[in-house]
Design a protein around this motif. Structure first.
Motif, short mmCIF file in Angstrom:
data_model
loop_
_atom_site.label_atom_id
_atom_site.label_comp_id
_atom_site.label_asym_id
_atom_site.label_seq_id
_atom_site.Cartn_x
_atom_site.Cartn_y
_atom_site.Cartn_z
N GLY A 363 0.78 -1.23 0.00
CA GLY A 363 0.00 0.00 0.00
C GLY A 363 0.81 1.27 0.00
N GLU A 364 2.15 1.14 0.06
CA GLU A 364 3.02 2.31 0.06
C GLU A 364 3.29 2.74 -1.38
OE1 GLU A 364 7.11 3.52 2.37
OE2 GLU A 364 6.50 1.41 2.40
N CYS A 365 3.20 4.04 -1.67
CA CYS A 365 3.49 4.51 -3.02
C CYS A 365 4.04 5.92 -3.01
CB CYS A 365 2.26 4.41 -3.92
SG CYS A 365 0.84 5.36 -3.38
N LEU A 366 4.68 6.28 -4.11
CA LEU A 366 5.27 7.60 -4.29
C LEU A 366 4.78 8.21 -5.59
CD1 LEU A 366 8.96 6.76 -3.31
CD2 LEU A 366 7.37 8.14 -1.97
N GLY A 367 4.51 9.51 -5.58
CA GLY A 367 4.07 10.19 -6.78
C GLY A 367 4.48 11.64 -6.75
N GLN A 368 4.01 12.37 -7.74
CA GLN A 368 4.29 13.80 -7.86
C GLN A 368 2.96 14.54 -7.92
OE1 GLN A 368 7.35 15.59 -8.30
NE2 GLN A 368 8.48 13.74 -7.77
N ALA A 369 2.82 15.57 -7.11
CA ALA A 369 1.62 16.41 -7.13
C ALA A 369 2.03 17.83 -6.75
CB ALA A 369 0.56 15.89 -6.16
N GLY A 370 1.53 18.80 -7.49
CA GLY A 370 1.87 20.18 -7.19
C GLY A 370 3.33 20.49 -7.36
N GLY A 371 4.00 19.77 -8.25
CA GLY A 371 5.40 20.05 -8.51
C GLY A 371 6.38 19.42 -7.54
N GLY A 372 5.90 18.58 -6.63
CA GLY A 372 6.80 17.96 -5.67
C GLY A 372 6.39 16.55 -5.34
N PRO A 373 7.27 15.79 -4.68
CA PRO A 373 6.97 14.40 -4.35
C PRO A 373 5.94 14.28 -3.23
CG PRO A 373 9.05 15.04 -3.38
CD PRO A 373 8.61 16.20 -4.23
N VAL A 374 5.19 13.19 -3.28
CA VAL A 374 4.19 12.88 -2.25
C VAL A 374 4.37 11.41 -1.87
CG1 VAL A 374 1.75 12.72 -1.67
CG2 VAL A 374 2.55 14.56 -3.14
N TRP A 375 4.36 11.13 -0.56
CA TRP A 375 4.39 9.75 -0.05
C TRP A 375 3.01 9.42 0.48
CZ3 TRP A 375 3.26 7.82 4.84
CH2 TRP A 375 3.63 6.50 5.10
N LEU A 376 2.50 8.25 0.08
CA LEU A 376 1.20 7.81 0.56
C LEU A 376 1.26 6.36 1.01
CD1 LEU A 376 0.34 9.39 -2.52
CD2 LEU A 376 -1.62 9.67 -1.00
N PHE A 377 0.51 6.08 2.06
CA PHE A 377 0.24 4.70 2.45
C PHE A 377 -1.27 4.55 2.40
CE2 PHE A 377 -0.75 1.68 6.02
CZ PHE A 377 -0.34 0.53 5.36
N LEU A 378 -1.76 3.76 1.44
CA LEU A 378 -3.19 3.59 1.20
C LEU A 378 -3.58 2.18 1.61
CD1 LEU A 378 -3.26 5.18 -2.37
CD2 LEU A 378 -3.54 6.35 -0.17
N LYS A 379 -4.50 2.07 2.55
CA LYS A 379 -4.86 0.74 3.04
C LYS A 379 -6.37 0.57 3.13
CE LYS A 379 -5.45 0.57 7.97
NZ LYS A 379 -6.56 -0.36 7.76
N PRO A 380 -6.87 -0.63 2.87
CA PRO A 380 -8.29 -0.90 3.10
C PRO A 380 -8.63 -0.68 4.57
CG PRO A 380 -7.28 -2.65 1.80
CD PRO A 380 -6.17 -1.80 2.31
N GLY A 381 -9.82 -0.20 4.83
CA GLY A 381 -10.20 0.12 6.20
C GLY A 381 -10.25 -1.08 7.13
N LYS A 382 -10.56 -2.24 6.58
CA LYS A 382 -10.76 -3.42 7.43
C LYS A 382 -9.56 -4.34 7.48
CE LYS A 382 -15.78 -3.38 6.79
NZ LYS A 382 -15.81 -2.14 5.99
N LEU A 383 -8.41 -3.89 6.97
CA LEU A 383 -7.20 -4.72 7.03
C LEU A 383 -6.19 -4.12 7.99
CD1 LEU A 383 -6.39 -5.87 3.38
CD2 LEU A 383 -7.55 -7.12 5.19
N GLY A 384 -5.34 -5.00 8.51
CA GLY A 384 -4.24 -4.55 9.36
C GLY A 384 -4.50 -4.77 10.84
N GLY A 385 -3.41 -4.90 11.60
CA GLY A 385 -3.52 -5.04 13.04
C GLY A 385 -3.79 -3.70 13.70
#
Length: 401
Positions: A363-385
Protein backbone atom coordinates in the motif's frame (compact mmCIF):
# COMPACT_ATOMS: atom_id res chain seq x y z
CA UNK A 1 -1.59 -3.44 -3.30
CA UNK A 2 -1.66 -5.20 -6.67
CA UNK A 3 0.98 -2.87 -8.09
CA UNK A 4 3.19 -3.39 -5.04
CA UNK A 5 3.02 -7.16 -5.43
CA UNK A 6 3.87 -6.91 -9.12
CA UNK A 7 6.74 -4.51 -8.48
CA UNK A 8 8.06 -6.97 -5.92
CA UNK A 9 7.81 -9.70 -8.54
CA UNK A 10 9.90 -7.75 -11.04
CA UNK A 11 7.08 -6.26 -13.15
CA UNK A 12 7.17 -2.47 -13.43
CA UNK A 13 3.59 -1.38 -12.83
CA UNK A 14 2.64 2.33 -12.71
CA UNK A 15 -0.72 3.18 -11.17
CA UNK A 16 -2.78 5.70 -13.15
CA UNK A 17 -5.35 7.82 -11.35
CA UNK A 18 -6.42 9.87 -14.37
CA UNK A 19 -6.87 8.62 -17.96
CA UNK A 20 -4.66 11.38 -19.34
CA UNK A 21 -1.77 10.54 -17.00
CA UNK A 22 1.39 9.31 -18.66
CA UNK A 23 2.48 5.74 -18.00
CA UNK A 24 6.20 6.27 -18.45
CA UNK A 25 8.62 3.97 -20.25
CA UNK A 26 9.38 0.37 -19.45
CA UNK A 27 6.07 -0.61 -17.84
CA UNK A 28 5.19 -4.28 -17.95
CA UNK A 29 1.65 -3.68 -16.68
CA UNK A 30 -0.62 -0.73 -16.03
CA UNK A 31 -3.20 -0.30 -13.30
CA UNK A 32 -6.11 2.10 -13.71
CA UNK A 33 -7.26 3.12 -10.24
CA UNK A 34 -10.90 3.74 -11.07
CA UNK A 35 -13.56 4.65 -8.50
CA UNK A 36 -16.36 2.48 -9.84
CA UNK A 37 -17.14 0.20 -6.89
CA UNK A 38 -20.03 2.08 -5.28
CA UNK A 39 -21.28 4.47 -7.96
CA UNK A 40 -24.50 3.70 -9.94
CA UNK A 41 -23.94 0.97 -12.58
CA UNK A 42 -24.41 3.32 -15.55
CA UNK A 43 -21.75 5.70 -14.18
CA UNK A 44 -19.43 2.80 -13.38
CA UNK A 45 -19.73 1.36 -16.88
CA UNK A 46 -18.91 4.72 -18.46
CA UNK A 47 -15.77 4.95 -16.35
CA UNK A 48 -14.74 1.35 -16.99
CA UNK A 49 -15.25 1.78 -20.74
CA UNK A 50 -13.15 4.96 -20.71
CA UNK A 51 -10.31 3.23 -18.88
CA UNK A 52 -10.63 0.12 -21.06
CA UNK A 53 -10.07 2.17 -24.20
CA UNK A 54 -7.19 4.08 -22.55
CA UNK A 55 -5.42 0.85 -21.61
CA UNK A 56 -5.92 -0.69 -25.04
CA UNK A 57 -4.52 2.48 -26.63
CA UNK A 58 -1.50 2.20 -24.31
CA UNK A 59 -0.79 -1.26 -25.71
CA UNK A 60 -2.26 -3.55 -23.03
CA UNK A 61 -2.93 -6.93 -24.62
CA UNK A 62 -5.11 -8.25 -21.78
CA UNK A 63 -7.60 -6.31 -19.66
CA UNK A 64 -8.80 -7.49 -16.25
CA UNK A 65 -11.20 -5.84 -13.82
CA UNK A 66 -10.17 -6.03 -10.16
CA UNK A 67 -12.88 -6.26 -7.54
CA UNK A 68 -12.60 -6.26 -3.76
CA UNK A 69 -11.44 -9.55 -2.25
CA UNK A 70 -14.90 -10.05 -0.75
CA UNK A 71 -16.60 -8.95 -3.98
CA UNK A 72 -18.40 -6.28 -1.94
CA UNK A 73 -21.54 -5.38 -3.87
CA UNK A 74 -25.31 -5.46 -3.72
CA UNK A 75 -27.80 -7.06 -6.09
CA UNK A 76 -27.55 -3.82 -8.09
CA UNK A 77 -23.75 -3.88 -7.90
CA UNK A 78 -21.18 -3.30 -10.59
CA UNK A 79 -19.22 -6.54 -10.74
CA UNK A 80 -21.63 -8.38 -13.04
CA UNK A 81 -22.10 -5.37 -15.36
CA UNK A 82 -18.32 -4.85 -15.50
CA UNK A 83 -17.86 -8.50 -16.49
CA UNK A 84 -20.49 -8.17 -19.21
CA UNK A 85 -18.80 -5.03 -20.56
CA UNK A 86 -15.42 -6.76 -20.77
CA UNK A 87 -17.01 -9.76 -22.50
CA UNK A 88 -18.70 -7.51 -25.04
CA UNK A 89 -15.48 -5.61 -25.77
CA UNK A 90 -13.49 -8.84 -26.09
CA UNK A 91 -16.18 -10.70 -28.02
CA UNK A 92 -15.54 -13.80 -25.92
CA UNK A 93 -17.11 -15.71 -23.05
CA UNK A 94 -17.19 -17.06 -20.43
CA UNK A 95 -15.69 -14.46 -18.13
CA UNK A 96 -13.36 -15.97 -15.52
CA UNK A 97 -14.17 -14.69 -12.04
CA UNK A 98 -12.33 -15.18 -8.77
CA UNK A 99 -12.88 -13.63 -5.34
CA UNK A 100 -10.98 -14.05 -2.08
CA UNK A 101 -7.49 -13.34 -0.79
CA UNK A 102 -6.35 -16.38 1.24
CA UNK A 103 -3.38 -14.54 2.71
CA UNK A 104 -5.73 -12.10 4.45
CA UNK A 105 -8.37 -14.61 5.49
CA UNK A 106 -10.80 -14.20 2.57
CA UNK A 107 -11.46 -17.53 0.85
CA UNK A 108 -14.02 -19.05 -1.50
CA UNK A 109 -14.86 -22.73 -1.10
CA UNK A 110 -17.48 -24.48 -3.23
CA UNK A 111 -18.65 -21.04 -4.26
CA UNK A 112 -19.18 -19.81 -0.69
CA UNK A 113 -17.27 -16.76 0.49
CA UNK A 114 -15.60 -16.82 3.93
CA UNK A 115 -14.01 -13.85 5.70
CA UNK A 116 -11.70 -14.60 8.61
CA UNK A 117 -12.98 -18.18 8.89
CA UNK A 118 -16.65 -17.19 8.96
CA UNK A 119 -19.22 -17.04 6.21
CA UNK A 120 -19.13 -13.48 4.93
CA UNK A 121 -22.76 -13.10 5.98
CA UNK A 122 -21.68 -13.74 9.60
CA UNK A 123 -18.62 -11.46 9.44
CA UNK A 124 -18.07 -7.71 9.80
CA UNK A 125 -18.53 -7.49 6.03
CA UNK A 126 -22.26 -7.84 6.56
CA UNK A 127 -22.14 -4.41 8.24
CA UNK A 128 -20.43 -2.54 5.39
CA UNK A 129 -22.25 0.81 5.19
CA UNK A 130 -22.56 0.76 1.38
CA UNK A 131 -22.18 -2.84 0.26
CA UNK A 132 -23.28 -5.20 3.04
CA UNK A 133 -22.49 -8.78 2.07
CA UNK A 134 -25.53 -10.74 3.20
CA UNK A 135 -25.35 -13.75 0.85
CA UNK A 136 -22.23 -15.95 1.00
CA UNK A 137 -23.18 -17.91 -2.15
CA UNK A 138 -21.25 -15.96 -4.79
CA UNK A 139 -22.79 -17.86 -7.71
CA UNK A 140 -26.23 -16.80 -6.54
CA UNK A 141 -25.05 -13.31 -5.53
CA UNK A 142 -23.38 -12.56 -8.86
CA UNK A 143 -26.33 -14.07 -10.72
CA UNK A 144 -28.45 -11.18 -9.49
CA UNK A 145 -26.15 -8.69 -11.22
CA UNK A 146 -26.10 -10.14 -14.73
CA UNK A 147 -28.57 -11.79 -17.11
CA UNK A 148 -25.95 -14.40 -17.97
CA UNK A 149 -25.73 -17.68 -16.09
CA UNK A 150 -22.90 -18.03 -13.56
CA UNK A 151 -21.17 -21.40 -13.23
CA UNK A 152 -18.59 -22.75 -10.76
CA UNK A 153 -15.28 -24.58 -10.95
CA UNK A 154 -14.75 -25.62 -7.35
CA UNK A 155 -11.83 -26.60 -5.17
CA UNK A 156 -12.27 -30.35 -5.73
CA UNK A 157 -11.66 -29.77 -9.44
CA UNK A 158 -8.91 -27.18 -9.08
CA UNK A 159 -6.90 -29.36 -6.71
CA UNK A 160 -6.62 -31.90 -9.55
CA UNK A 161 -4.73 -29.40 -11.69
CA UNK A 162 -5.12 -27.26 -14.78
CA UNK A 163 -6.15 -30.10 -17.11
CA UNK A 164 -9.15 -30.94 -14.94
CA UNK A 165 -9.98 -27.24 -14.67
CA UNK A 166 -9.79 -26.89 -18.47
CA UNK A 167 -12.21 -29.78 -18.91
CA UNK A 168 -14.67 -28.31 -16.39
CA UNK A 169 -14.46 -24.87 -18.01
CA UNK A 170 -15.03 -26.30 -21.49
CA UNK A 171 -18.10 -28.19 -20.27
CA UNK A 172 -19.59 -25.06 -18.73
CA UNK A 173 -18.83 -23.04 -21.87
CA UNK A 174 -20.59 -25.68 -23.99
CA UNK A 175 -23.66 -25.21 -21.80
CA UNK A 176 -23.68 -21.50 -22.60
CA UNK A 177 -22.55 -20.29 -19.18
CA UNK A 178 -21.62 -16.60 -19.36
CA UNK A 179 -19.43 -16.36 -16.26
CA UNK A 180 -17.41 -18.97 -14.39
CA UNK A 181 -16.48 -18.48 -10.74
CA UNK A 182 -13.25 -20.17 -9.67
CA UNK A 183 -12.81 -21.20 -6.04
CA UNK A 184 -10.02 -19.68 -3.94
CA UNK A 185 -9.89 -22.03 -0.98
CA UNK A 186 -6.12 -21.59 -0.79
CA UNK A 187 -3.15 -20.35 -2.80
CA UNK A 188 -3.11 -23.61 -4.74
CA UNK A 189 -6.55 -22.85 -6.17
CA UNK A 190 -5.33 -19.40 -7.20
CA UNK A 191 -2.24 -20.82 -8.91
CA UNK A 192 -4.26 -23.31 -10.97
CA UNK A 193 -6.78 -20.59 -11.82
CA UNK A 194 -3.94 -18.36 -13.04
CA UNK A 195 -2.58 -21.16 -15.23
CA UNK A 196 -6.07 -21.64 -16.62
CA UNK A 197 -6.52 -17.91 -17.31
CA UNK A 198 -3.06 -17.58 -18.86
CA UNK A 199 -3.86 -20.33 -21.34
CA UNK A 200 -7.23 -18.90 -22.33
CA UNK A 201 -7.66 -15.44 -23.83
CA UNK A 202 -10.82 -14.77 -21.83
CA UNK A 203 -11.91 -11.70 -19.85
CA UNK A 204 -11.02 -11.80 -16.16
CA UNK A 205 -12.85 -10.22 -13.21
CA UNK A 206 -11.07 -11.07 -10.00
CA UNK A 207 -9.65 -9.98 -6.68
CA UNK A 208 -5.98 -9.30 -6.03
CA UNK A 209 -4.42 -12.79 -6.00
CA UNK A 210 -5.57 -13.98 -9.44
CA UNK A 211 -4.83 -10.60 -11.02
CA UNK A 212 -1.28 -10.71 -9.63
CA UNK A 213 -0.59 -14.34 -10.52
CA UNK A 214 -1.94 -13.85 -14.05
CA UNK A 215 0.16 -10.72 -14.59
CA UNK A 216 3.30 -12.44 -13.29
CA UNK A 217 2.75 -15.17 -15.88
CA UNK A 218 2.06 -12.84 -18.80
CA UNK A 219 3.88 -9.56 -18.26
CA UNK A 220 7.53 -8.92 -19.16
CA UNK A 221 9.91 -8.49 -16.28
CA UNK A 222 12.25 -5.55 -16.07
CA UNK A 223 12.92 -2.31 -14.29
CA UNK A 224 11.65 1.14 -15.17
CA UNK A 225 12.93 4.43 -13.90
CA UNK A 226 13.22 4.57 -10.12
CA UNK A 227 10.37 6.27 -8.24
CA UNK A 228 10.91 9.72 -6.77
CA UNK A 229 12.70 10.02 -3.46
CA UNK A 230 10.25 10.22 -0.54
CA UNK A 231 9.61 13.66 0.97
CA UNK A 232 10.26 14.58 4.59
CA UNK A 233 7.96 15.85 7.32
CA UNK A 234 5.08 14.76 9.52
CA UNK A 235 2.42 12.25 8.50
CA UNK A 236 -1.28 13.06 8.29
CA UNK A 237 -3.53 10.06 8.88
CA UNK A 238 -6.92 10.41 7.20
CA UNK A 239 -9.44 7.74 8.20
CA UNK A 240 -12.77 7.60 6.40
CA UNK A 241 -13.54 3.94 6.91
CA UNK A 242 -15.73 2.90 9.79
CA UNK A 243 -16.09 -0.15 12.00
CA UNK A 244 -14.14 -1.86 14.78
CA UNK A 245 -10.89 -2.38 12.85
CA UNK A 246 -10.15 1.24 12.02
CA UNK A 247 -11.52 2.42 15.37
CA UNK A 248 -8.98 0.19 17.16
CA UNK A 249 -6.20 1.42 14.88
CA UNK A 250 -7.01 5.04 15.69
CA UNK A 251 -7.20 4.29 19.41
CA UNK A 252 -3.68 2.83 19.26
CA UNK A 253 -2.15 6.06 17.96
CA UNK A 254 0.16 7.96 20.29
CA UNK A 255 -0.64 11.14 18.38
CA UNK A 256 -3.42 13.77 18.39
CA UNK A 257 -6.65 12.59 16.75
CA UNK A 258 -9.49 14.86 15.60
CA UNK A 259 -12.79 13.07 15.00
CA UNK A 260 -15.22 14.97 12.77
CA UNK A 261 -18.96 14.59 13.25
CA UNK A 262 -20.52 14.69 9.78
CA UNK A 263 -23.72 16.13 11.24
CA UNK A 264 -22.09 18.80 13.42
CA UNK A 265 -21.92 21.41 10.67
CA UNK A 266 -24.52 22.04 8.00
CA UNK A 267 -21.85 22.98 5.48
CA UNK A 268 -19.03 20.47 4.80
CA UNK A 269 -16.73 23.44 4.13
CA UNK A 270 -17.06 24.42 7.80
CA UNK A 271 -15.88 20.94 8.83
CA UNK A 272 -12.93 21.24 6.49
CA UNK A 273 -12.00 24.68 7.84
CA UNK A 274 -12.21 23.44 11.44
CA UNK A 275 -10.00 20.44 10.64
CA UNK A 276 -7.38 22.59 8.91
CA UNK A 277 -7.33 25.10 11.77
CA UNK A 278 -6.85 22.25 14.23
CA UNK A 279 -4.10 20.67 12.10
CA UNK A 280 -2.23 23.99 11.93
CA UNK A 281 -1.77 23.84 15.70
CA UNK A 282 -0.14 20.39 15.70
CA UNK A 283 3.60 20.11 16.01
CA UNK A 284 4.03 16.73 14.37
CA UNK A 285 2.05 13.83 12.94
CA UNK A 286 -1.68 13.63 13.62
CA UNK A 287 -4.93 11.96 12.50
CA UNK A 288 -8.21 13.37 11.23
CA UNK A 289 -11.10 10.93 11.08
CA UNK A 290 -14.78 10.60 10.27
CA UNK A 291 -14.81 7.06 11.68
CA UNK A 292 -17.55 6.29 14.15
CA UNK A 293 -19.16 3.40 15.97
CA UNK A 294 -22.37 1.65 14.93
CA UNK A 295 -24.58 4.16 16.75
CA UNK A 296 -22.86 7.13 15.14
CA UNK A 297 -23.03 5.49 11.74
CA UNK A 298 -26.76 4.91 12.15
CA UNK A 299 -27.29 8.61 12.98
CA UNK A 300 -25.35 9.88 9.96
CA UNK A 301 -26.97 7.40 7.60
CA UNK A 302 -30.39 8.22 9.01
CA UNK A 303 -29.85 11.90 8.24
CA UNK A 304 -27.91 11.66 4.98
CA UNK A 305 -28.61 8.17 3.66
CA UNK A 306 -25.95 5.47 3.37
CA UNK A 307 -24.48 6.81 0.13
CA UNK A 308 -24.87 10.43 1.25
CA UNK A 309 -22.97 9.85 4.49
CA UNK A 310 -20.16 8.06 2.65
CA UNK A 311 -19.91 10.76 0.00
CA UNK A 312 -19.81 13.52 2.62
CA UNK A 313 -17.01 11.78 4.50
CA UNK A 314 -15.03 11.37 1.28
CA UNK A 315 -15.64 14.99 0.28
CA UNK A 316 -14.59 16.34 3.66
CA UNK A 317 -11.43 14.27 3.97
CA UNK A 318 -10.51 14.88 0.35
CA UNK A 319 -10.74 18.63 0.85
CA UNK A 320 -8.81 18.35 4.11
CA UNK A 321 -6.06 16.53 2.21
CA UNK A 322 -6.04 19.25 -0.44
CA UNK A 323 -5.74 21.93 2.23
CA UNK A 324 -2.95 20.11 4.04
CA UNK A 325 -1.09 19.53 0.78
CA UNK A 326 -1.48 23.19 -0.10
CA UNK A 327 0.13 24.08 3.23
CA UNK A 328 3.14 21.91 2.47
CA UNK A 329 2.33 18.52 3.97
CA UNK A 330 3.61 15.73 1.75
CA UNK A 331 3.01 12.50 3.71
CA UNK A 332 -0.42 10.86 4.00
CA UNK A 333 -1.61 7.56 5.47
CA UNK A 334 -5.19 6.86 4.41
CA UNK A 335 -7.55 4.23 5.81
CA UNK A 336 -10.38 3.23 3.49
CA UNK A 337 -10.45 2.43 -0.20
CA UNK A 338 -13.03 5.04 -1.18
CA UNK A 339 -11.30 7.61 1.04
CA UNK A 340 -7.99 6.83 -0.65
CA UNK A 341 -9.54 7.60 -4.03
CA UNK A 342 -10.95 10.88 -2.74
CA UNK A 343 -7.59 11.94 -1.28
CA UNK A 344 -5.63 11.07 -4.41
CA UNK A 345 -8.08 12.99 -6.59
CA UNK A 346 -8.17 16.00 -4.26
CA UNK A 347 -4.41 16.52 -4.17
CA UNK A 348 -4.19 16.15 -7.95
CA UNK A 349 -2.10 13.00 -8.20
CA UNK A 350 -2.11 11.73 -11.79
CA UNK A 351 -0.08 8.57 -11.29
CA UNK A 352 2.14 6.85 -8.75
CA UNK A 353 4.66 4.06 -8.36
CA UNK A 354 3.79 1.47 -5.77
CA UNK A 355 6.66 0.21 -3.65
CA UNK A 356 7.30 -3.52 -3.22
CA UNK A 357 6.12 -5.05 0.03
CA UNK A 358 8.06 -3.64 2.95
CA UNK A 359 7.74 -2.91 6.67
CA UNK A 360 4.15 -1.70 6.21
CA UNK A 361 3.17 -4.61 4.02
CA UNK A 362 1.49 -3.38 0.85
CA UNK A 363 0.00 0.00 0.00
CA UNK A 364 3.02 2.31 0.06
CA UNK A 365 3.49 4.51 -3.02
CA UNK A 366 5.27 7.60 -4.29
CA UNK A 367 4.07 10.19 -6.78
CA UNK A 368 4.29 13.80 -7.86
CA UNK A 369 1.62 16.41 -7.13
CA UNK A 370 1.87 20.18 -7.19
CA UNK A 371 5.40 20.05 -8.51
CA UNK A 372 6.80 17.96 -5.67
CA UNK A 373 6.97 14.40 -4.35
CA UNK A 374 4.19 12.88 -2.25
CA UNK A 375 4.39 9.75 -0.05
CA UNK A 376 1.20 7.81 0.56
CA UNK A 377 0.24 4.70 2.45
CA UNK A 378 -3.19 3.59 1.20
CA UNK A 379 -4.86 0.74 3.04
CA UNK A 380 -8.29 -0.90 3.10
CA UNK A 381 -10.20 0.12 6.20
CA UNK A 382 -10.76 -3.42 7.43
CA UNK A 383 -7.20 -4.72 7.03
CA UNK A 384 -4.24 -4.55 9.36
CA UNK A 385 -3.52 -5.04 13.04
CA UNK A 386 -4.27 -2.50 15.74
CA UNK A 387 -0.88 -0.85 15.26
CA UNK A 388 -1.19 -0.47 11.47
CA UNK A 389 -1.65 3.32 11.47
CA UNK A 390 0.90 3.84 14.23
CA UNK A 391 3.48 1.89 12.22
CA UNK A 392 2.59 3.96 9.15
CA UNK A 393 3.38 7.16 11.03
CA UNK A 394 6.64 5.81 12.42
CA UNK A 395 7.71 4.50 9.02
CA UNK A 396 6.61 7.66 7.23
CA UNK A 397 8.64 9.75 9.65
CA UNK A 398 11.64 7.53 8.93
CA UNK A 399 11.96 6.02 12.37
CA UNK A 400 11.60 2.43 13.55
CA UNK A 401 8.97 1.42 16.00
Amino acid sequence: MVAGMLEGGGVSCPVLFRPEAGAGDGAGALIAAARSRTVPPAVALDEIALWHDRLVAAGCARIAYKACASFDSTAQGNIGPAADLLAERAGRRPVLMSAGFPRFGATVHQGYLFYRQRLVSDSIKRLDPLTPMEDPDLVRHLGRQTPHRVGLVGHLVLRRGVVAAEEALSALAAEGVGHVLLDASDDGDVAVSADLAAGRDLPVVASDPLIVELALRLCPKGTAEAPAAPPHGPVAVLAGSTGPVVMAQLAALAHPVLTLDLLAEGDPAALVARALDWAAGQGGSFAISTATDAAGLALSQGALGAAGAARRAEEVLGQVARGLHGRGLRRFAVAGGETSGAVVAAIGLGSARALPEGPLGLGECLGQAGGGPVWLFLKPGKLGGEDALLRAICHGEGRAR
